[in-house]
Structure formats: structure tokens, C-alpha cells
Design an enzyme around this catalytic site. Structure first.
Site, PDB file in Angstrom:
ATOM      1  N   GLY A  38       0.777  -1.222   0.000  1.00  9.01           N
ATOM      2  CA  GLY A  38       0.000   0.000   0.000  1.00  9.01           C
ATOM      3  C   GLY A  38       0.810   1.273   0.000  1.00  9.01           C
ATOM      4  O   GLY A  38       0.248   2.365   0.103  1.00  9.01           O
ATOM      5  N   SER A  39       2.127   1.156  -0.161  1.00 10.20           N
ATOM      6  CA  SER A  39       2.989   2.337  -0.077  1.00 10.20           C
ATOM      7  C   SER A  39       3.167   3.051  -1.416  1.00 10.20           C
ATOM      8  O   SER A  39       3.728   4.144  -1.455  1.00 10.20           O
ATOM      9  CB  SER A  39       4.360   1.951   0.480  1.00 10.20           C
ATOM     10  OG  SER A  39       4.997   0.991  -0.357  1.00 10.20           O
ATOM     11  N   GLU A 156       6.772  -8.014  -6.526  1.00  8.30           N
ATOM     12  CA  GLU A 156       6.761  -9.061  -5.496  1.00  8.30           C
ATOM     13  C   GLU A 156       6.835 -10.452  -6.133  1.00  8.30           C
ATOM     14  O   GLU A 156       5.932 -11.283  -6.001  1.00  8.30           O
ATOM     15  CB  GLU A 156       5.530  -8.918  -4.606  1.00  8.30           C
ATOM     16  CG  GLU A 156       5.516  -7.586  -3.866  1.00  8.30           C
ATOM     17  CD  GLU A 156       4.370  -7.442  -2.880  1.00  8.30           C
ATOM     18  OE1 GLU A 156       3.643  -8.441  -2.656  1.00  8.30           O
ATOM     19  OE2 GLU A 156       4.211  -6.359  -2.328  1.00  8.30           O
TER      20      GLU A 156
END
Length: 207
Positions: A38-39, A156
Site C-alpha cells: 500500500g505504499s 513481489e
């Protein structure tokens, strides 16, 4: 392929996700974007891919000594991310065959060798709908890393992979990644970005 980020910012409404990011992405100097979920890591990756417009600053892409229009960037990139969808009615072989009709394969690899490199030989005729999350992630990584394009984007990459999957991923990167420009988004999991030589902490651009 070279990508230059100059004072790149992104906001939604009046809220900035990040401000004034600077970076130079080039072959042999892979970049990792670090930060928690969420960054804004995936958003920055989307700007690098040309898929998401920046709110401020300038991004440029260079290929073979000339500038590349943002509308043509998609032809030169491959992306693996947990949120990408596969065609679940396809079998493994059908998905691989379809993908490499759109992008050339590294080293001119043929279908049997790509299946072998995926480690999913026993599932070659199984529909993707029945794959586990780890099997789907292996397939996404094989399609991205084995595409013969100059810019590789990995969000990721070790999601849903176990220790043996992490070793498999490292082997693919070592064999097929050396000549590419690479950007990895990671939650500080070192095995995802062990090969990266430069980094961005997304929190440094959220002040």
C-alpha cells in the site's frame, strides 16, 4: 533499454502517494523499489511501464540510441505481478504458446524447453483454473523472464513461492536477466532482489 525518472510525483485527488522520485534504469544496474504493502510501489512500477500517467515530473524511455514514445513502451516490456490474470481456460501449454505469439522468447526457446524451465511439466495439459497460487506465480514469472524484451518488471516476484521456488526464480534471473533493464518491487524480501545494484525506499518520497 534506458528509463529516466525526473522528479516523478503521483497523487490522487489532493493526496500525494510519492513526490519527486529520481532514478535511472539501465542494463546491468537493476533497481529495487522497497516499501510495505500500500505504499505506492506498484503505482510507481505502473508509471515506469507507461501504463499509469505521472501527476508531475517527466519520464523518458530510450531504446537503440533513440527516444521511445510512451504508447510504444508496452511492446518492449514484460511484467509479472500477483494481480495479473492468466487465461484460466487455457492449459499450461496453450498459455505459453499464446504468450510467445505476442512476444519473442529468449534464446529462441521452443515450447518443450519453456515448459521444462517452468518446472510444471506434469501440468502441461491441465487448465490453469486448477493451478495452485504457487503454480500460477511460476507461470507468470516464466512468461515474463523468458520474454525477449529489454525491460523486465517484477512486482513481489516471490509471492506464493516456497524456498525451492525462490531458488528456481534465482536461477532464471541469473540465466536470462543479465542483459535486461530490471525493476523489482519488494517488501524487503532479499531473495526477491538479491541481484539489484540500486534501490529506492518509497518512504523517502512520502514526506
Amino acid at each position: 533499454m534506458y528509463v529516466s525518472l525526473n522528479q516523478i510525483s503521483k497523487r490522487y485527488n489532493f493526496n500525494y502517494i510519492f513526490k519527486e522520485v529520481n532514478a535511472r534504469i539501465e542494463p546491468g544496474n537493476p533497481l529495487v523499489i522497497l516499501g510495505p504493502n500500500g505504499s505506492g510501489k506498484s503505482t510507481l512500477l505502473g508509471i515506469i511501464s507507461g501504463h499509469i500517467p505521472a501527476s508531475g515530473g517527466k519520464i523518458s524511455w530510450e531504446l537503440n540510441g533513440g527516444s521511445l514514445e510512451d504508447s510504444l513502451v508496452y511492446q518492449q516490456i514484460s511484467l509479472a505481478a500477483p494481480y495479473l490474470e492468466l487465461i484460466e481456460d487455457f492449459t499450461l501449454e496453450e498459455q505459453i504458446r499464446f504468450h510467445f505469439q505476442l512476444k519473442p522468447s529468449a534464446e529462441g526457446l521452443k515450447l518443450p524447453e519453456i515448459v521444462r524451465l517452468s518446472g510444471l511439466e506434469k501440468a502441461r495439459h491441465r487448465k490453469i483454473h486448477y493451478f495452485s497460487s504457487g503454480m500460477k506465480q511460476r507461470l507468470k514469472l516464466v512468461l515474463a523472464i523468458l520474454s525477449d524484451v529489454p525491460l523486465l518488471l517484477l512486482d513481489e516476484p516471490l509471492s506464493n513461492l516456497d524456498a525451492s521456488g525462490a531458488d528456481w526464480y534465482a536461477g532464471l534471473i541469473k540465466r536470462f536477466g543479465s542483459s535486461k533493464s530490471i525493476v523489482v518491487c519488494s517488501n524487503h524480501q532479499e531473495k526477491e532482489h538479491f541481484f539489484c545494484t540500486q534501490s529506492i525506499q518509497i518512504s523517502d518520497y512520502q514526506k
